[in-house]
Scaffold this active site. Structure first.
Site, short mmCIF file in Angstrom:
data_model
loop_
_atom_site.label_atom_id
_atom_site.label_comp_id
_atom_site.label_asym_id
_atom_site.label_seq_id
_atom_site.Cartn_x
_atom_site.Cartn_y
_atom_site.Cartn_z
N LYS A 71 1.00 -1.26 -0.03
CA LYS A 71 0.11 0.05 0.05
C LYS A 71 0.96 1.38 -0.07
O LYS A 71 0.36 2.23 -0.42
CB LYS A 71 -0.90 -0.04 1.30
CG LYS A 71 -1.97 -0.84 1.03
CD LYS A 71 -3.02 -0.92 2.36
CE LYS A 71 -4.49 -1.48 2.22
NZ LYS A 71 -5.39 -0.96 3.14
N ASP A 107 -10.20 4.43 1.71
CA ASP A 107 -10.40 3.93 2.96
C ASP A 107 -11.43 4.81 4.13
O ASP A 107 -12.02 4.85 4.69
CB ASP A 107 -9.41 3.34 3.99
CG ASP A 107 -8.64 2.25 3.50
OD1 ASP A 107 -9.46 1.62 2.94
OD2 ASP A 107 -7.45 1.96 3.75
#
Ligand code: ATR
Length: 283
Positions: A71, A107
């Protein structure tokens, strides 16, 4: 739709990825909207990340989700990273736009959408956020744009302090501290939203909660970002106290929905995505 020579290909890249719920969620959405698109999972080790991303360009994939452990590292191989993902330091979604790879983080907006779509308004509210890792950071960046007050508590308080400092410019009143029983107890009576973004309570340590149950109250909304198990100890304790609970699966679905909309520019079929994802837990 049948997969054929014109199918658009999307993928999740990580290691491990074989238990990812994203293929089921996105393939259900493609089917619902009758898009000639398919979503697959690729196991990619850290040593292969660069060549995998180059391959994405050469093969003409349309979009990616990025999961652990890539990520952060994936940012080195993208053409652009949007401002939120750059601030958070985490990319979980990539749009392949005519050969140009653009990184996003869905997110934070996924978490806030999950709260809002479950009837929890974030404006003029106080949130206590537990954790200061990647997921907590993404939520904190998004939440501090809406909320009146944000309190970030972490086992390692220095990380919470650093995160709080980086959010000062967004206007919310941001405090930080240690994730301790005493501090949580002091903050809780005036808190509207409690979010667990630590890994406490995650499988296989399912019986644990990051906070003692007696500090929870019925005016609280509790969101646990953990979805394995679906019903965490914190969620059970919160329900028993009459608090509203938004489960981790909601954040998973909404972060997926935001990614879907970045890729397709179409409204995500949330109900279909939720049903397909929840079905996986029944297997
Ligand atoms: P993610 O990407 O899911 O956010 P992460 O970046 O590894 O994962 O962050 C995990 C979070 O859970 C951190 O806030 C971590 O606290 P530290 O910064 O002190 O490591 C928190 N965490 C993990 N185990 C914990 C525990 N046993 N008690 C309290 N907090 C814990």
């Amino acid at each position: 739709m049948k997969v054929n020579g014109k199918s658009r290909v999307y993928a999740i890249i990580g290691n491990p990825v074989d238990h990812s719920l994203s293929p089921v969620m996105h393939n259900a959405a493609f089917k619902e909207l009758r898009l000639n698109s398919v979503y697959v999972a690729f196991t990619v080790t850290s040593g292969e990340l660069k060549t995998a991303i180059l391959g994405v360009k050469s093969l003409g994939l349309q979009g990616l989700n990025i999961t652990m452990p890539h990520k952060h590292a994936v940012m080195n191989y993208l053409d652009e990273v949007d401002v939120t993902a750059k601030s958070v330091g985490v990319v979980n979604t990539v749009l392949c736009d005519h050969g140009k790879l653009i990184g996003y983080n869905t997110d934070g907006s996924g978490a806030i959408s999950a709260l809002q779509e479950n009837g929890v308004y974030t404006e003029e509210k106080k949130m206590v956020l537990l954790g200061a890792g990647g997921a907590a950071k993404a939520i904190a960046y998004q939440a501090s744009k809406d909320l009146d007050e944000l309190v970030i508590l972490n086992r390692t308080p220095e990380k919470a302090k650093k995160l709080a400092k980086s959010l000062k410019s967004f206007g919310a009143k941001v405090k930080s501290g240690t994730l301790s029983q005493e501090i949580v107890k002091t903050e809780m009576p005036t808190t509207d939203i409690l979010v667990n973004a630590t890994s406490v309570g995650m499988y296989p340590n399912s019986g644990f909660s990051p906070v003692p149950s007696d500090i929870l109250h019925s005016d609280l909304c509790v969101m646990d970002i953990i979805y394995n198990p679906l019903n965490t100890q914190l969620a059970k304790d919160a329900r028993a106290k009459g608090a509203k609970v938004v489960s981790g699966i909601e954040m998973l679905i909404y972060q997926g929905a935001v990614a879907f909309e970045i890729w397709t520019k179409l409204p995500a079929p949330i109900e279909v995505m939720r049903k397909a994802t929840l079905n996986e837990f029944k297997k």
